[in-house]
Design a protein around this motif. Structure first.
Motif, PDB file in Angstrom:
ATOM      1  N   PHE A 163      24.336  10.294  -0.918  1.00  0.00           N
ATOM      2  CA  PHE A 163      22.971   9.795  -0.806  1.00  0.00           C
ATOM      3  C   PHE A 163      22.795   8.485  -1.562  1.00  0.00           C
ATOM      4  N   GLN A 164      21.908   7.661  -1.017  1.00  0.00           N
ATOM      5  CA  GLN A 164      21.602   6.408  -1.702  1.00  0.00           C
ATOM      6  C   GLN A 164      21.036   6.700  -3.087  1.00  0.00           C
ATOM      7  N   SER A 165      20.310   7.813  -3.190  1.00  0.00           N
ATOM      8  CA  SER A 165      19.728   8.159  -4.493  1.00  0.00           C
ATOM      9  C   SER A 165      20.630   9.111  -5.274  1.00  0.00           C
ATOM     10  N   LEU A 186       9.237   4.124   0.856  1.00  0.00           N
ATOM     11  CA  LEU A 186       9.983   2.874   0.903  1.00  0.00           C
ATOM     12  C   LEU A 186      11.474   3.160   0.983  1.00  0.00           C
ATOM     13  N   SER A 187      12.193   2.233   1.596  1.00  0.00           N
ATOM     14  CA  SER A 187      13.644   2.372   1.628  1.00  0.00           C
ATOM     15  C   SER A 187      14.206   1.987   0.264  1.00  0.00           C
ATOM     16  N   GLY A 188      15.483   2.313   0.052  1.00  0.00           N
ATOM     17  CA  GLY A 188      16.108   2.029  -1.233  1.00  0.00           C
ATOM     18  C   GLY A 188      15.935   0.584  -1.670  1.00  0.00           C
ATOM     19  N   GLY A 189      16.229  -0.342  -0.759  1.00  0.00           N
ATOM     20  CA  GLY A 189      16.140  -1.755  -1.115  1.00  0.00           C
ATOM     21  C   GLY A 189      14.714  -2.186  -1.387  1.00  0.00           C
ATOM     22  N   GLN A 190      13.800  -1.611  -0.625  1.00  0.00           N
ATOM     23  CA  GLN A 190      12.392  -1.951  -0.852  1.00  0.00           C
ATOM     24  C   GLN A 190      11.941  -1.467  -2.221  1.00  0.00           C
ATOM     25  N   GLN A 191      12.378  -0.289  -2.592  1.00  0.00           N
ATOM     26  CA  GLN A 191      12.038   0.229  -3.923  1.00  0.00           C
ATOM     27  C   GLN A 191      12.581  -0.691  -4.998  1.00  0.00           C
ATOM     28  N   ASP A 197       0.803  -1.220   0.000  1.00  0.00           N
ATOM     29  CA  ASP A 197       0.000   0.000   0.000  1.00  0.00           C
ATOM     30  C   ASP A 197       0.835   1.270   0.000  1.00  0.00           C
ATOM     31  N   ARG A 198       2.101   1.137   0.274  1.00  0.00           N
ATOM     32  CA  ARG A 198       2.920   2.337   0.402  1.00  0.00           C
ATOM     33  C   ARG A 198       3.227   2.940  -0.967  1.00  0.00           C
ATOM     34  N   SER A 199       3.515   4.220  -0.935  1.00  0.00           N
ATOM     35  CA  SER A 199       3.966   4.851  -2.176  1.00  0.00           C
ATOM     36  C   SER A 199       5.486   4.777  -2.188  1.00  0.00           C
ATOM     37  N   PRO A 228      19.316  -5.604   7.260  1.00  0.00           N
ATOM     38  CA  PRO A 228      18.523  -5.925   6.076  1.00  0.00           C
ATOM     39  C   PRO A 228      17.837  -4.688   5.515  1.00  0.00           C
ATOM     40  N   SER A 229      17.427  -4.796   4.299  1.00  0.00           N
ATOM     41  CA  SER A 229      16.767  -3.687   3.632  1.00  0.00           C
ATOM     42  C   SER A 229      15.552  -3.224   4.426  1.00  0.00           C
ATOM     43  N   GLY A 230      15.450  -1.920   4.624  1.00  0.00           N
ATOM     44  CA  GLY A 230      14.291  -1.366   5.312  1.00  0.00           C
ATOM     45  C   GLY A 230      14.420  -1.349   6.821  1.00  0.00           C
ATOM     46  N   CYS A 231      15.624  -1.580   7.346  1.00  0.00           N
ATOM     47  CA  CYS A 231      15.760  -1.663   8.792  1.00  0.00           C
ATOM     48  C   CYS A 231      15.966  -0.306   9.430  1.00  0.00           C
ATOM     49  N   GLY A 232      16.139   0.742   8.632  1.00  0.00           N
ATOM     50  CA  GLY A 232      16.242   2.070   9.241  1.00  0.00           C
ATOM     51  C   GLY A 232      17.600   2.720   9.122  1.00  0.00           C
ATOM     52  N   LYS A 233      18.449   2.204   8.283  1.00  0.00           N
ATOM     53  CA  LYS A 233      19.801   2.746   8.160  1.00  0.00           C
ATOM     54  C   LYS A 233      19.767   4.155   7.574  1.00  0.00           C
ATOM     55  N   THR A 234      19.109   4.294   6.441  1.00  0.00           N
ATOM     56  CA  THR A 234      19.062   5.601   5.797  1.00  0.00           C
ATOM     57  C   THR A 234      18.386   6.624   6.704  1.00  0.00           C
ATOM     58  N   THR A 235      17.333   6.203   7.346  1.00  0.00           N
ATOM     59  CA  THR A 235      16.633   7.124   8.242  1.00  0.00           C
ATOM     60  C   THR A 235      17.558   7.620   9.344  1.00  0.00           C
ATOM     61  N   THR A 236      18.331   6.705   9.937  1.00  0.00           N
ATOM     62  CA  THR A 236      19.270   7.116  10.977  1.00  0.00           C
ATOM     63  C   THR A 236      20.257   8.152  10.427  1.00  0.00           C
TER      64      THR A 236
HETATM   65  N1  LIG Z   1       8.646   8.793   4.365  1.00  0.00           N
HETATM   66  C1  LIG Z   1       8.357   7.589   4.872  1.00  0.00           C
HETATM   67  N2  LIG Z   1       7.091   7.309   5.259  1.00  0.00           N
HETATM   68  C2  LIG Z   1       6.778   6.092   5.770  1.00  0.00           C
HETATM   69  N3  LIG Z   1       7.667   5.106   5.933  1.00  0.00           N
HETATM   70  C3  LIG Z   1       8.947   5.320   5.570  1.00  0.00           C
HETATM   71  C4  LIG Z   1       9.351   6.571   5.026  1.00  0.00           C
HETATM   72  N4  LIG Z   1      10.678   6.505   4.759  1.00  0.00           N
HETATM   73  C5  LIG Z   1      11.059   5.264   5.109  1.00  0.00           C
HETATM   74  N5  LIG Z   1      10.040   4.553   5.614  1.00  0.00           N
HETATM   75  C6  LIG Z   1      10.084   3.181   6.121  1.00  0.00           C
HETATM   76  O1  LIG Z   1      10.992   3.165   7.195  1.00  0.00           O
HETATM   77  C7  LIG Z   1      11.771   1.991   7.191  1.00  0.00           C
HETATM   78  C8  LIG Z   1      13.254   2.349   7.210  1.00  0.00           C
HETATM   79  O2  LIG Z   1      13.623   2.964   5.998  1.00  0.00           O
HETATM   80  P1  LIG Z   1      15.120   3.287   5.589  1.00  0.00           P
HETATM   81  O3  LIG Z   1      15.091   4.009   4.304  1.00  0.00           O
HETATM   82  O4  LIG Z   1      15.809   3.918   6.724  1.00  0.00           O
HETATM   83  O5  LIG Z   1      15.703   1.816   5.351  1.00  0.00           O
HETATM   84  P2  LIG Z   1      17.164   1.383   4.982  1.00  0.00           P
HETATM   85  O6  LIG Z   1      17.704   0.690   6.165  1.00  0.00           O
HETATM   86  O7  LIG Z   1      17.928   2.525   4.467  1.00  0.00           O
HETATM   87  O8  LIG Z   1      16.892   0.296   3.845  1.00  0.00           O
HETATM   88  P3  LIG Z   1      17.646   0.044   2.450  1.00  0.00           P
HETATM   89  O9  LIG Z   1      18.834  -0.741   2.730  1.00  0.00           O
HETATM   90  O10 LIG Z   1      16.634  -0.755   1.694  1.00  0.00           O
HETATM   91  O11 LIG Z   1      17.899   1.369   1.860  1.00  0.00           O
HETATM   92  C9  LIG Z   1      11.370   1.203   5.948  1.00  0.00           C
HETATM   93  O12 LIG Z   1      10.505   0.173   6.328  1.00  0.00           O
HETATM   94  C10 LIG Z   1      10.634   2.209   5.104  1.00  0.00           C
HETATM   95  O13 LIG Z   1       9.617   1.585   4.372  1.00  0.00           O
END
Ligand SMILES: Nc1ncnc2c1ncn2[C@@H]1O[C@H](COP(=O)(O)OP(=O)(O)OP(=O)(O)O)[C@@H](O)[C@H]1O
Ligand SMILES: Nc1ncnc2c1ncn2[C@@H]1O[C@H](COP(=O)(O)OP(=O)(O)OP(=O)(O)O)[C@@H](O)[C@H]1O
Ligand SMILES: [Mg+2]
Ligand SMILES: [Mg+2]
Lengths: 445, 289, 363, 321, 363
Positions: free
Chosen positions: E80-82, C133-138, C127-129, E36-44
């Motif tokens: 940036f990852q992107s 999503l994180s990079g890997g999820q995308q 459901d997310r846009s 793992p992908s989506g664990c919050g690395k980029t957010t941190t």
């Molecule tokens: N703007 C947002 N709104 C809602 N959820 C988000 C948003 N940005 C990230 N998330 C969710 O927060 C979680 C952590 O995202 P993040 O980008 O930090 O992952 P990551 O560890 O960098 O993963 P990857 O290795 O795939 O890049 C993910 O489950 C992602 O779907």
């Protein structure tokens, strides 16, 4: 526009009319609405004559200003969608006749007077206003005067007696009180502290035919009927310009005055003690409703009105008349050939009561002899008071290039008043420009 | 640190307040004017009145004209959006001869003042009016000839077209190429790519052009006035003209009220488009191409 | 479907991105593209997809020239390096978009999307846009979008680059399984050699727009045709040493370091030398170099660099001005500055022409 | 039969059947509607206008009884004593309004409104839209009231009079200032809308990355936002220059062209379509217009050169279709 | 500069992305984030950069709370990852942008840009715009942009994900060298464990927003605290087998496969078991499992899957329903269906609690 379609049963004819510069709910609404009554009368008359006919009025009161209205009319005439009757200023006759949008009503005054009794009733000089190229191109509907108003209360404060004040219109009419006197009186008022500086004399704040009154008051000529050419007279023009510069230098008119909004203007003259001001008779009705808290009674109490004073001692005052007229559109413009019927409808619209109804409501003056005795008309005190001005009026010429003539004169006047050029330079400029624009069509005197 | 942030936040607001002051003041005046008999400066004179607003509410013609105006504005907006989005797409993203020429030409045409083209356009509309059905026989908009709402819409569209094409081209330029490639590979035709993938990406552009053209159509005067003959089938601005032209004393209270009445729908339209069109999409992409 | 490239060229205004590439991917095969960054992999893929038009050369699908076919007529799926998700659609809508275009029934779409998404571990994110999503999820959404279509040809452009090792491994297995199961011909661009080696039937190596080799993975590693390939494939990369080849006592021998090191060359590895030329480049992989007590060592030198690589250490030595790197086994501890002996396992030695860089064994 | 055959042949030449795989003409279909509209309502009228300028067409002649007069109209225009003065006035007016409002103010507003809280931004943008959507008469009246003499005037009675300043109508005193102001406050909203949406459509991660790179908000505006507004700026500048060159309505209502404020477009309008006495000199208007257009063309060419139009029209990165 | 996170939390509307993370990166240290992908690395990372504001918790630079500081006031560089390259600037302009902001002299900028670009192998691409660069080239421009600044804190978000192995290795060395030389504190997100292990002073492992471990790389591999870490670190991942721990003849022994397999446990690896519980999870890395002739083998079973991984093969066997994977040495050829014997090197065996997943050796 409407169309004259025929159906089974009684013949059904629609007659359409556009009246310019007339908001449907404004005082000028009867310019169009009179058609409805007129057609009812005409239908009854024709049925009596044995012609089973249903006449339908399609009357449009077009609120647009004259410029837009004329542009729209011109284009619809080109598209063959013009109305049967167009109600506009008499100055359009030359143009529209030349471009073939309208048809002549008759070939001479005598002929038109013989056509319908209503036409015979029209005050004769008004036929001049619709004559072009020897033919009669329309039927006047109303006219007006553009008096000089004066504030009686202020004059009194300045020490004028009631008698002196009451005599002022007569003095102007006879040429005893001239434009120079006007300046002097206003200056007096300011010196006495009765009149505020800049409140001695106000002319209208935008372009309009009123300004030619000064030119004419100094003896200027506009049109030479014999050669069908426009005229510009240098000396009267100079005096006219000079007058408009003087009112500013003497401090009776504010600097930077042209361009004041009408709203402000009307409020100021009515409520803020301006000694002299020019305005059309039709403004009176508006002031009574919009500006004067005490209605018309207050106006009568505060203001007097006279002809526009002459510039030359001994000459009578003047006023400009700009009759609004009915014109019948040509087949080319309407794609219909019912012009005879249309002219008959115009005749019915010229019934005394209809014209009076319009005149009274919109504060316009009469064009029918019978109107002058009409009780309704007489009951309108203001209108009866100014009726005499018809005797001192002049018309704008029916010349296609008059618009250009006017524009040049007006624009130059504004820059003289602002002090950008001297009156003498203004005259040279205006003449030069007129010659450039109009060439042979203008004579310099 | 706190005061510093406060400073940075309040300076822009103060600045824009100052530069917007004339407008704020002016419209405050207009607003107050609708409720007063007369005004000196910002001071109402002669008391409070509802007369102006009652006139509007009670005037059936005004509501009908509002309907016509809505048709004109909507027709213009939809038309201009479709046509310029379509035209801008190949101009931004396809190769063909004459691409730059078409772009320059479309802008240069704007150099011709609309007023003086009116006469020439009149010739064209008069001709179209003569064509059966298209000229006069279409419901709601009348047709596309002289004296029809459709004709007015087409002419208005043409006057806005340089704006539309150029504006939209700029927005198409910024969309990622990979996005379009992905759509093509997923099985879209170029048309579908345009419609389903690219158009959503340029929503801010659509909002801009939409707001602009709707406003334009809603307050258009000279074209409907010149090419529509009957005020009863014409639009609001001609009604306003009705109140203000000539050298009669103008009832500015009523005029102001009508003007505000006319502003309301556009402001609503603006708020709507702000909310739905200016939210842009992010994410899903990396890289600079 | 069989996919062929015949003399494919693609030139941008100022740069040649792909030069005369010809290769053939058989039905159901997976070809991997390897090559340094900027060598033209993505460009080749976009040509196959029909997004770019070849400057010259042909693309054949099952023998039919498709140069003029539109992308949508080619029935392909592609994972973009940049993901290229539709930002205005949810993950779910992104994934099923191609099915929507094919007007598939709704429940089928939902079923399929669920299946693919679960397989890729993004079932809970539908459901997310993309922005959420994180990079890997995308990247996984992009993968799902290509896979759900079951096209005739799948193009992957570094599809796993943003995933962690574990996910990557399982994803790689899933992709391979699916590809084999459905028999979809695939082209797979990656910079991960293990990925290329483990998944591909054949590996194409590109450099500066040229196709250097197109061979099965094993061959690529064992029989590199050029120094570039030898060094590019394998990590850490192969040691390349200046050597002289002579017959010494009837035995083929490679002499290094000005005679300090002499190595016997097995029969099957004797380089084909024309004429009198004896200077060669000797290539030996780090895995074939071992620590050895000094007595029996082939060479002896100081350690100039040690780096931990997880369970092994990377050891770099300097033998007479030439750099040799190898891996030390987990038990052995080596330190910077130590002097160590090395043994060379000559069974997999390579020889190259020092001028042309071509292999002297496999050309 | 013959005719229909050749017609279908012609049609198939223009619109090749899908199977033929001729060079694809998708672009043609996308451009068709706009091309038709421009051809019918722009191109044709423009040609007609130029032709009209070579006649003596006016209300007198009607639209069908005119005759050719060659360059007579142009000769007359150049012969007016104040043609040159009006020309400079026009340039001055265009320049001032453009620089200070249509581009300058528009940029300032869009930058500010995109950097303050969303709701406040939307509010101020709405405020700036008002002048554009207000009917000209009402809008002009607002300015007249602002500038009017006391007690009516807002500026005079609220600001100037208490300070002992001027108490007459300000418009005739500073006519040029007021036409620029009045047009400027309308004109700014055009650029504002376009710039705002262009700013909104800049990728988020780029905005963020510039901050991380050490840019202050002002530096981000200068180095990241403004450069990405190049196309909109070229467009707004060019488009608004042409618009201003050809705009007259506000001046018409505010000053009527008095006090030396009759710019060329107003002059053209006055001649062609604004005669109080109804004689519309279509041909003269057309001639002035045509001359104005030449000025406009020169401006556009200069702008396109200066902004490097060719670079802004980038090469497509998809070859097919 | 010392960087600390104290109970950092970041919640998006519907999801917790970072949960109570506390850690400290000392001056000049490099911390790697794995997960793992989506664990919050980029957010941190974005929280540290000041792009996101923490939902709660603090970020300290040299002990000073910087939560309220704008990104530009933090003096950081970030990849940036992107990529987030400025599309309107050439590669050169992108790289020197931060210097332009600091109003450095022009020739210094040119010199620096040249240096960094050459180091990253993009010296010849400086005039191109991002749209004209390949994925890997864009990534390197992004890297150059962050490095040229020499900030106090460098944040890398998968900075090498689009590069080939060789480039990656040299790049990694360059980054590490530069980082050490300039003493810049760095946080490095990667999904490449080798990268993390070889570059980092300490590695943070995240899962679902939680910080699981923050330890030096060696410890992570040798002394995993949970099954998740054990399995996440190392590739192929650790075999986890159900076992029973008993003392058999005084010797600590692990019994697998219902008694078919008995393994002696070295003293230092005896699990700390509380009470009578004897069921354990036994973890053994693929590298510690070897092929062995049947006679001396610890276990014996059929091969269920073989995959080439370049020089080695991955072999998967099924021992009594439990999957065991290991690598066969280059020489040994193993085929699907073969029956093979295995030897377990118990020196590095791990034991975990089957319920909590916590290590029974290192907790
Ligand atoms: N703007 C947002 N709104 C809602 N959820 C988000 C948003 N940005 C990230 N998330 C969710 O927060 C979680 C952590 O995202 P993040 O980008 O930090 O992952 P990551 O560890 O960098 O993963 P990857 O290795 O795939 O890049 C993910 O489950 C992602 O779907
Ligand atoms: N539109 C373009 N204009 C000019 N040059 C381009 C364009 N697109 C790509 N190139 C150049 O062509 C070459 C090949 O690019 P391509 O994207 O195919 O590389 P790649 O092999 O995919 O690299 P990576 O592994 O880094 O993604 C590169 O040098 C790139 O800079
Ligand atoms: Mg690529
Ligand atoms: Mg990430």
């Amino acid at each position: 526009g409407g169309s004259g379609e025929k159906e089974a049963g009684p013949e059904r004819v629609t007659i359409s009319l556009w009246a310019g510069n007339a908001p449907p709910d404004g005082p000028d609404r009867y310019r169009a609405l009179n058609l409805i009554t007129a057609l009812e009368r005409m239908q009854a008359e024709m049925r009596q004559e044995g012609r089973e006919i249903t006449l339908v009025a399609d009357a449009v009161s077009d609120p647009a200003g004259w410029t837009e209205f004329k542009r729209r009319f011109a284009l619809s005439a080109e598209a063959g969608e013009a109305p049967d009757i167009v109600v506009s200023g008499h100055t359009d006759v030359a143009l529209w006749a030349q471009s073939g949008y309208i048809v002549p009503v008759a070939n001479s005054v005598a002929e038109v007077q013989a056509m319908y009794p209503q036409f015979a009733d029209v005050i004769e000089p008004f036929w001049d206003s619709v004559t072009w190229n020897g033919k009669i191109w329309g039927v006047p509907q109303d006219t007006e005067a553009r008096p000089m108003y004066f504030n009686k209360v202020l004059l009194k404060e300045m020490g004028w007696s009631d008698a002196e004040i009451d005599a002022l219109p007569q003095q102007i009419r006879s040429g005893e009180f001239t434009l120079d006197d006007l300046i002097k009186t206003a200056q007096d008022g300011i010196d006495q502290g009765v009149v505020k500086p800049g409140y001695g004399y106000w002319h209208r704040p935008s372009a309009g035919g009123d300004f030619t009154q000064f030119y004419v008051a100094y003896g200027g000529e506009i049109y030479d009927a014999e050669s069908d050419r426009l005229v510009i007279s240098r000396e009267p023009l100079r005096k006219f310009f000079d007058f408009h510069r003087r009112v500013v230098t003497t401090g009776i008119t504010p600097e930077n005055f042209i361009g004041t909004s009408w709203d402000v203007w009307h409020d100021t003259v009515v409520n803020h003690d301006v000694l002299f001001f020019n305005a059309g008779v039709w403004s009176w009705a508006g002031w009574a409703v919009n500006n004067a808290a005490g209605g018309e009674a207050e106006l009568f109490e505060k203001f007097g009105y006279a002809l526009q004073p002459s510039g030359i001692p001994g000459e009578p005052g003047v006023t400009l008349s700009h009759p609004v007229i009915y014109m019948a559109c040509s087949e080319r413009a309407t794609r219909r050939s019912n012009q005879d019927l249309v002219i008959r409808a115009i005749a019915h619209m010229t019934d005394t009561d209809l014209n009076t109804r319009h005149a009274v409501i919109s504060a316009h003056t009469a064009i029918l002899n019978s109107q002058l005795d009409d009780p309704d008309y007489l009951a309108a005190e203001f209108l009866s008071d100014v009726s005499y001005m018809a005797d001192y009026n002049y018309f704008a010429p029916n010349h296609p290039s008059y618009g250009q003539w006017f524009d040049v004169v007006y624009r130059t006047m504004v820059s003289v008043q602002a002090g950008e050029v001297t009156p003498e330079q203004g005259v040279d400029e205006a003449v030069q420009r007129l010659q450039h624009e109009l060439g042979d069509a203008v004579v310099v005197r | 640190m706190r005061p510093k942030i406060l400073f940075f936040k309040s300076v822009p607001i103060a600045l824009i307040l100052v530069i917007s002051a004339p407008i704020l003041l002016g419209y405050l005046w207009v607003f107050v004017r609708t409720f007063s008999v007369n005004m000196y400066g910002m001071r109402p004179i002669g008391g409070f009145t509802m007369r102006n607003w009652m006139t509007i509410v009670r005037d059936p013609l005004l509501w009908r004209l509002a309907g016509n105006t809505l048709i004109l504005a909507t027709g213009l907006t939809v038309g201009i959006l479709l046509i310029s989005c379509a035209a801008a797409y190949p101009l931004a993203r396809m190769t063909f001869r004459g691409r730059k020429a078409y772009l320059s030409l479309s802008l240069v045409l704007h150099a011709f003042p609309s007023v003086t083209l009116l006469i020439a356009i009149f010739f064209v509309l008069r001709f179209i009016a003569g064509i059966p059905v298209i000229g006069r026989g279409i419901p709601i908009i009348g047709g596309f000839g002289y004296n029809t709402l459709g004709g007015v819409i087409l002419v208005s569209i043409s006057f806005l077209l340089p704006l539309g094409i150029w504006l939209m081209k700029g927005f198409f330029d910024n969309v990622s190429w990979d996005l379009e490639r992905a759509a093509l590979i997923d099985g879209c035709s170029r048309f579908r790519t345009w419609w389903q993938i690219l158009i959503p990406q340029i929503r801010p552009g659509i909002a801009a052009l939409g707001i602009f053209s709707f406003m334009h159509g809603w307050s258009a005067f000279i074209i409907p006035y010149t090419f529509m003959l009957d005020d009863r089938t014409s639009v609001m601005s001609t009604y306003l003209n009705l109140l203000t032209s000539g050298d009669r004393a103008i009832d500015y209270g009523l005029v102001s009220a009508v003007a505000l009445f006319q502003l309301l729908p556009i402001l609503m339209f603006y708020i709507f488009t702000q909310k739905y069109l200016l939210t842009i999409f992010g994410g899903g992409m990396k890289g600079g191409g | 479907m069989k996919m062929e490239l015949v003399n494919l060229n693609k030139t941008f205004r100022d740069a040649v991105a792909v030069r005369d590439v010809s290769l053939e991917v058989g039905h159901g095969e997976l070809a991997a593209f390897l090559g340094p960054s900027g060598c033209g992999k993505t460009t080749t893929l976009l040509n196959i997809a029909g997004v770019y038009k070849p400057t010259s050369g042909d693309i054949l699908f099952d023998g039919v020239r498709v140069n003029e076919l539109q992308p949508k007529e080619r029935d392909i799926g592609m994972v973009f390096q940049s993901y290229a998700l539709y930002p205005h659609m949810s993950a779910y809508e992104n994934i099923v978009f191609s099915l929507v275009l094919k007007k598939r029934p709704k429940d089928e779409m939902q079923r399929e999307a669920k299946r693919v998404a679960d397989m890729l571990g993004i079932g809970h994110l539908l459901d997310r846009s993309p922005a959420q999503l994180s990079g890997g999820q995308q990247q996984r959404v992009a993968l799902a979008r290509a896979l759900i279509k079951r096209p005739k040809l799948l193009l992957f452009d570094e599809p796993l680059s943003n995933l962690d090792a574990r996910l990557r491994m399982s994803m790689r297995e899933e992709i391979k399984r699916l590809q084999v199961e459905l028999g979809i011909t695939s082209v797979y661009v990656t910079h991960d050699q293990v990925e290329a080696m483990s998944m591909a039937d054949k590996v194409a190596v590109m450099q500066d727009g040229n196709l250097l080799a197109y061979v099965p993975p094993g061959e690529l590693h064992e029989r590199p045709r050029t120094i570039f390939i030898a060094q590019f494939i394998g990590s850490p990369s192969m040691n390349i040493l200046d050597a002289e080849f002579v017959m010494k006592g009837g035995k083929p021998t490679a002499i290094l370091a000005g005679g300090k090191v002499e190595l016997e060359v097995p029969k099957e590895r004797v380089p084909k030398l024309s004429g009198e030329k004896r200077a060669v480049k000797l290539g030996i992989r780090p895995e074939s170099v071992f620590l050895e007590p000094q007595a029996t060592a082939d060479a002896y030198s100081a350690v100039t660099f040690v780096e931990s690589m997880g369970r092994e250490n990377l050891v770099v030595c300097d033998v007479d001005g030439q750099r040799i790197q190898f891996l030390s086994a987990p038990g052995e501890s080596v330190h910077l500055g130590d002097h160590v002996g090395m043994k060379f396992d000559m069974a997999s030695v390579q020889f190259f022409d020092p001028e042309s860089g071509l292999s002297l064994l496999w050309s | 039969m013959e005719a229909s055959k050749s017609l279908s042949g012609l049609l198939s030449k223009i619109f090749p059947a899908r199977s033929q795989r001729k060079p694809n003409r998708a672009w043609f279909w996308f451009l068709l509607p706009s091309a038709l509209i421009m051809l019918i309502f722009y191109f044709l009228p423009v040609v007609l206008t130029v032709l009209i300028s070579l006649t003596n067409m006016s209300t007198i002649t009607g639209l069908d009884r005119w005759s050719w007069v060659g360059l007579e109209n142009y000769r007359r225009i150049l012969g007016y004593p104040d043609t040159i003065r009006k020309f400079w006035l026009t340039l001055r007016y265009v320049l001032f309004t453009l620089v200070f409002f249509n581009v300058g103010m528009a940029l300032v507003i869009s930058l500010i409104t995109t950097h303050i809280p969303k709701k406040a931004g939307a509010f101020f943008r709405a405020v700036w839209l008002l002048p554009r959507i207000t009917p000209v008469v009402v809008y002009a009246f607002m300015w007249q009231i602002m500038a009017a003499a006391p007690p009516h005037g807002i500026i005079t009675s609220m600001i100037l009079a208490p300070l002992g300043g001027s108490t007459t109508n300000l418009i005739p005193q500073h006519p040029f200032l007021f036409i620029v102001l009045m047009n400027g406050f309308v004109g700014a909203s055009f650029g504002m809308i376009i710039f705002t949406s262009a700013i909104e459509s800049i990728r988020k991660d780029i905005m963020v990355s510039s901050l991380v790179d050490g840019a202050s908000i002002l530096q981000r505006i200068r180095y990241i936002i403004l450069p990405q507004l190049k196309w909109p700026m070229l467009f707004v500048t060019t488009y608004q220059t042409l618009s201003l060159l050809t705009s007259y309505e506000h001046i018409l209502v505010l000053t009527g062209g008095n006090f030396n404020t009759e710019v060329w477009a107003l002059w053209s309008f006055n001649l062609a379509l604004n005669s109080y006495y109804g004689n519309f000199q279509y041909a003269m208007g057309a001639a002035i217009t045509t001359m104005l257009v030449v000025v406009g063309l020169v401006f556009s060419l200069v702008y396109m050169r200066y902004f490097r139009f060719d670079d802004l029209v980038q090469e497509p990165k998809i070859d097919v279709l």
